[in-house]
Write an enzyme that holds these catalytic residues in place. Structure first.
Site, PDB file in Angstrom:
ATOM      1  N   GLU A 159       2.599  -5.031  -1.970  1.00 22.81           N
ATOM      2  CA  GLU A 159       2.386  -6.164  -0.754  1.00 22.81           C
ATOM      3  C   GLU A 159       2.862  -7.388  -0.871  1.00 22.81           C
ATOM      4  O   GLU A 159       1.750  -8.037  -0.586  1.00 22.81           O
ATOM      5  CB  GLU A 159       0.665  -5.470  -0.468  1.00 22.81           C
ATOM      6  N   GLU A 173       0.769  -0.679   2.673  1.00 27.26           N
ATOM      7  CA  GLU A 173       1.782  -2.348   2.691  1.00 27.26           C
ATOM      8  C   GLU A 173       0.777  -3.016   3.364  1.00 27.26           C
ATOM      9  O   GLU A 173       0.779  -4.126   3.296  1.00 27.26           O
ATOM     10  CB  GLU A 173       3.406  -2.376   1.273  1.00 27.26           C
ATOM     11  N   HIS A 202      -2.252  -3.889   3.373  1.00 34.15           N
ATOM     12  CA  HIS A 202      -2.864  -5.076   2.339  1.00 34.15           C
ATOM     13  C   HIS A 202      -3.132  -6.488   3.160  1.00 34.15           C
ATOM     14  O   HIS A 202      -3.479  -7.317   2.879  1.00 34.15           O
ATOM     15  CB  HIS A 202      -1.511  -5.117   1.707  1.00 34.15           C
TER      16      HIS A 202
HETATM   17  N1  HT7 Z   1      -0.493  -2.970  -4.989  1.00 32.81           N
HETATM   18  C1  HT7 Z   1       0.627  -2.910  -5.143  1.00 32.81           C
HETATM   19  C2  HT7 Z   1       0.479  -2.533  -6.495  1.00 32.81           C
HETATM   20  C3  HT7 Z   1       1.515  -2.348  -7.223  1.00 32.81           C
HETATM   21  C4  HT7 Z   1       1.610  -2.560  -9.005  1.00 32.81           C
HETATM   22  C5  HT7 Z   1       1.026  -2.433  -9.766  1.00 32.81           C
HETATM   23  C6  HT7 Z   1       1.649  -3.143 -11.576  1.00 32.81           C
HETATM   24  C7  HT7 Z   1       2.717  -2.726 -12.240  1.00 32.81           C
HETATM   25  C8  HT7 Z   1       3.696  -2.667 -10.770  1.00 32.81           C
HETATM   26  C9  HT7 Z   1       3.087  -2.538  -9.369  1.00 32.81           C
HETATM   27  N2  HT7 Z   1       3.696  -2.598  -7.768  1.00 32.81           N
HETATM   28  C10 HT7 Z   1       2.765  -2.308  -7.116  1.00 32.81           C
HETATM   29  C11 HT7 Z   1       0.477  -1.323  -4.815  1.00 32.81           C
HETATM   30  C12 HT7 Z   1      -0.133  -1.470  -3.712  1.00 32.81           C
HETATM   31  O1  HT7 Z   1      -0.973  -0.396  -4.403  1.00 32.81           O
HETATM   32  O2  HT7 Z   1       0.178  -1.199  -2.612  1.00 32.81           O
HETATM   33 ZN    ZN Z   2      -2.024  -0.437  -2.580  1.00 32.49          ZN
END
Ligand code: HT7
Ligand code: ZN
Length: 878
Positions: free
Chosen positions: A263, A297, A300
């Protein structure tokens, strides 16, 4: 590895007002220059500036214009510390990195020759030295410089304020984000991409620019993501009064990505899986995934970005809330009551399939954990899905309007801040005049509560007593639990199947069909009055709390609920209970070598449901799916995967044989001719039709094989084509399966997401043993480096093919160990997820357990294991 504790939180010593970043992008050697304006934080007693940094080379650091000598700072493995800093500081820092060698996909990396970033949770420190913690929020200005031919598109957060040529074949773009943000929301993209764009008018009349960026050749697959984005914007305005705060909102798709999407402020970066769709390549499930993730997203932007987390222990503050919001969005997009129930049933299935096992295993943790070794291991179903259930319970307790009031107060109090789960709870309580102090235990206690119900009907006084008792199993570090505040929604069914009007002592019920009882003590009795006949209780309607409900239902009562419950979730649940009882008995019979049989009552109930055209096809499909092998395993003290598989297969075969005419009739009745549409009604029809097909192909004759082949050859969409291929693979006719697999691959070899499906379907087929998986790994299209591909083959084998993964000789576990080790060298986050496949090893029959322990010890004994994998395997072995 070091454990980090929530109780050790201290405020940042310095706050950052603004950051200017300059990138000279080159795959082999990117130079990053940053200028950070900082000031001392009065809330901190420390005068040291602490800047995280890893896997980067420090070239230079200047403080208030003066270059610092190495003696003036301390550089350790993960931190640059500048002691005794003055109140106001301008830091200039130069770092060098090699994005092309970054296979972890965290920080700045290269995918298919393009540059992308992933900074959550702690990726920004792989770009430059910075207080890389979510409670440090700053304004960012970003200058990108790169070769113009190779990277014609240069994007970052916020608004484009300048762009131009640099004269030497390179060009630049300058971006400014007007909002303060934590470093984990920073993003850049430098790439050869094309976009679908649209100007969109917000409810307020303001016009915004929406863009979906993809690789050339994929513009025919962006319509649904764009439509989902517009729907999300409208929904958040209408349901929560939240408006898009930027003039420009971009989604960029990338093929190499560790999770679903990210996001980043104004520049969401997505796994291609959650952007690209057209009828030819994407299934109904893919379309639903795109709608949910685009929504997630986007939502968020308020729940996560405008109000963010103080520290990573509060992760569910943004993730649980945002999952709840995307769930409500998807339900509202369908718009019907049964549609809403179907989405709810799906959520319950996910919880039981993945979250309940997590809550009962070695990685169990509260929704707000107390400690972790590697934060990336805590992007879990507990933080996300159980977190969403916790948020949903507020809504159940205070109603939709009360929930909205709580949200309004939350933003009024905390916009622009980095806060804690407690702040959200306080807003919900204060806006509604409620005491949610006991509710806090949903955040602090791990484990799935068990609610045991017992009832007593007194015909003379027309009273019905419902006693609810709660307990919660011990979890790592938490041997004893205190009672939770549990909303239990209840209805009472009369003999004719209708809901009795409810009157409950001490509870406002007014003759309603359902009432929310609040269970707060270890045991509580609720007294229903004026109950004119012995009712069948419908408990935990709409799955009102993430608990295991135990009640001694008779078969007759369950059949009554299965036929009549006005709550579709409990109607489905009654069917699952009927099936589960039988599956457990059958599993025991298989293990004991006894004769297997399935009673007519169950089959007749299934027959009636299948043929009941008054019911939504999507609901009927869900009601006909038997509990999965994983869910059955969770109900057993000692798990014998082969016995479970044999029992479930027997049940499926018996149902298929008994209901053949009805299955065939539904197969034909639920065709969706004409142009493909992913709407819920059409998708539900296809789901029921394809479930019928899969049953018909369990023990197929020539006719059934021909039906599947015909569907495979003539399908006008991927849902039907993939379903037919799946049915052929599971049909036990290798010749049909092999031919279909070959033609499918030939048709779609240039569509990466479809090739993933091709691997995934084979990986999960009970006919695919570990040798066959090894063989598939030698296929030219296979690579461990791409997370989607690794997941499609390896994860689908270890998590989706239990009877082969748990082969008696332990060969599946040896394979698992090899792949965890190989993946760990490339991408620790993905490796640690694979490591979780062995979480529940202690519950298996002793012979399997000892092979599993060997495999776990092999991984644990590796030199230079990442913290990510080490945390998972050492907790499993502890
Ligand atoms: N908030 C995002 C989390 C996320 C993430 C965390 C750790 C490693 C890679 C990552 N890519 C995205 C995704 C979400 O919850 O919207
Ligand atoms: Zn999320």
């Amino acid at each position: 590895p070091q454990t980090i504790y929530r109780k050790d939180y201290t405020p940042p010593s310095f706050l950052v007002d603004s950051v200017e970043l300059g990138f000279d992008l080159d795959p082999a050697r990117t130079v990053v220059a940053s200028r950070i304006q900082m000031r001392h934080n009065p809330a901190s007693t420390s005068r040291s500036i602490e800047l995280h940094g890893e896997h980067i080379e420090l070239v230079l650091v200047r403080l208030n214009g003066k270059v610092l000598k190495p003696s003036q700072y301390k550089l350790t493995a993960g931190m640059l510390t500048i002691p005794k800093a003055p109140d106001e500081v301008t830091l200039d820092i130069e770092t060098v990195l090699a994005p092309q060698d970054n296979t972890s996909l965290s920080g700045l990396y290269v995918s298919n020759h393009n540059f992308f970033t992933q900074c959550e949770a702690e990726g920004f420190r792989r770009i430059t030295f910075f207080p890389d913690r979510p409670d440090v929020m700053a304004k960012y200005t970003v200058m990108l410089r790169a070769d113009k031919d190779n990277y014609p598109v240069l994007l970052s957060n916020g608004n484009l304020i300048e762009e131009g040529d640099l004269g030497d074949g390179r060009h630049y773009a300058k971006w400014e984000d007007p909002f303060k943000k934590p470093s984990y929301l920073f993003a850049l993209v430098a790439a050869r991409l094309v976009c679908q764009e649209e100007r969109y008018t917000l409810k307020s009349g303001r016009e915004v620019l929406l863009q979906v960026w993809v690789e050339d050749g994929n513009l025919d697959k962006t319509d649904y993501a764009m439509q989902s984005l517009k729907n999300s914007i409208r929904w958040d305005e209408e349901r929560f009064g939240l408006e898009l705060d930027l003039d420009r909102f971009m989604i960029v798709a990338v093929g190499d990505f560790n999770m679903g999407a990210m996001e980043n402020k104004g520049l969401n970066i997505f796994n291609t899986k959650y952007v690209l769709a057209n009828a030819r390549v994407a299934t109904d499930v893919d379309y639903a995934g795109i709608e949910a993730v685009v929504g997630h997203e986007y939502f968020h932007n308020w729940t996560g970005n405008r109000v963010t987390c103080r520290d990573w222990f509060q992760l569910s503050l943004k993730e649980g809330l945002t999952v709840f919001r995307d769930q409500e969005f998807s339900a509202d997009m369908i718009g019907t009551d049964t549609g809403r129930a179907v989405t709810r049933i799906d959520q319950v299935r996910t919880l039981r399939q993945a979250q309940f096992p997590e809550d009962a295993g070695p990685m169990a943790h509260p929704v707000r954990p107390d400690s972790f070794v590697e934060i990336n291991n805590f992007y879990t179903v507990t933080i996300y899905e159980k977190g969403a259930e916790v948020v949903r319970m507020y809504q159940t307790l205070v109603g939709r309007d009360g929930f909205r009031k709580g949200m309004d107060l939350y933003f009024e109090r905390h916009d622009g801040q980095a806060v804690q789960c407690d702040d959200f709870r306080a807003a919900m309580a204060d806006a509604n005049g409620r005491d949610f102090s006991q509710f806090e235990r949903w955040y602090s206690q791990a484990g799935t509560p068990v609610v045991t119900a017992s009832t007593r009907y007194d015909a003379a006084s027309r009273t019905f007593e419902l006693t609810l008792a709660q307990s919660c199993p011990a979890t790592p570090g938490q041997p004893k639990k205190l009672p939770f505040h549990i909303p239990v929604t209840v209805g009472l069914l009369a003999a004719d199947g209708r809901d009795l009007p409810l009157h409950v002592d001490g509870v406002v019920s007014n003759g309603a069909a359902s009432v929310v009882l609040e269970l707060t003590q270890a045991s509580q009795t609720f007294r229903f009055t004026n109950v004119t006949e012995l009712p069948v209780p419908s408990l935990l309607r709409d799955f009102s709390a993430p608990v295991v409900l135990e009640y001694d239902y008779t078969d007759e009562e369950l059949l009554h609920l299965f036929r009549h419950d006005s709550d579709p979730v409990n109607r489905w649940e009654a069917g699952q209970r009927l099936a589960m009882e039988r599956l457990l008995k059958l599993t025991g019979a298989v293990a004991a070598g006894e004769h297997l049989a399935l009673d007519d009552t169950f089959i007749e109930a299934q027959r009636a449901l299948l043929a009941d055209d008054t019911l939504d096809p999507a609901f009927r499909e869900l009601a006909l799916i038997l509990p999965s092998e994983t869910i059955i395993a969770e109900r057993m003290a000692q798990v014998d995967p082969q016995a479970i598989h044999a029992a479930r297969q027997f049940m499926r075969r018996t149902i298929a044989a008994a209901l053949k005419p009805e299955l065939l009739a539904q197969y034909h009745a639920n065709q969706t001719p004409g142009e493909y549409s992913p709407d819920a009604l059409s998708a539900g029809k296809r789901a029921l039709k394809n479930l019928a097909l899969s049953y018909l192909l369990i023990a197929p004759g020539e006719q059934e094989l021909a039906l599947a082949q015909q569907q495979f050859d003539g399908a006008g969409n991927m849902t039907d084509r993939a379903a037919a291929l799946g049915a052929l693979i599971h049909s036990g006719s290798p010749s049909h399966a092999q031919a279909a697999l070959a033609s499918f691959y030939a048709d779609f070899e240039n569509e990466a997401l479809v090739v993933d499906k091709w691997f995934a379907m084979q990986a999960a087929a009970p006919s695919t043993d570990v040798q066959a998986v090894r063989q598939l790994m030698t296929h030219p299209a296979f690579t461990l480096k791409n997370p989607n591909r690794a997941r499609s083959l390896i994860f689908n084998f270890t998590n989706g093919n239990p009877s082969q993964f748990h082969a008696a000789d332990g060969s599946g576990y040896a394979f698992w160990a090899e792949q965890v080790i190989a993946l760990d060298a490339l991408n620790p986050q993905v490796a640690a997820r694979l490591a979780r496949s062995m979480d529940r090893w202690r519950r298996y029959v002793p012979a399997l357990q000892s092979h599993m322990r060997d495999a776990l010890e092999k991984v644990a004994g590796q030199a230079s294991l990442s913290n990510d994998v080490m945390e998972v395997v050492s907790k499993a072995l502890a």
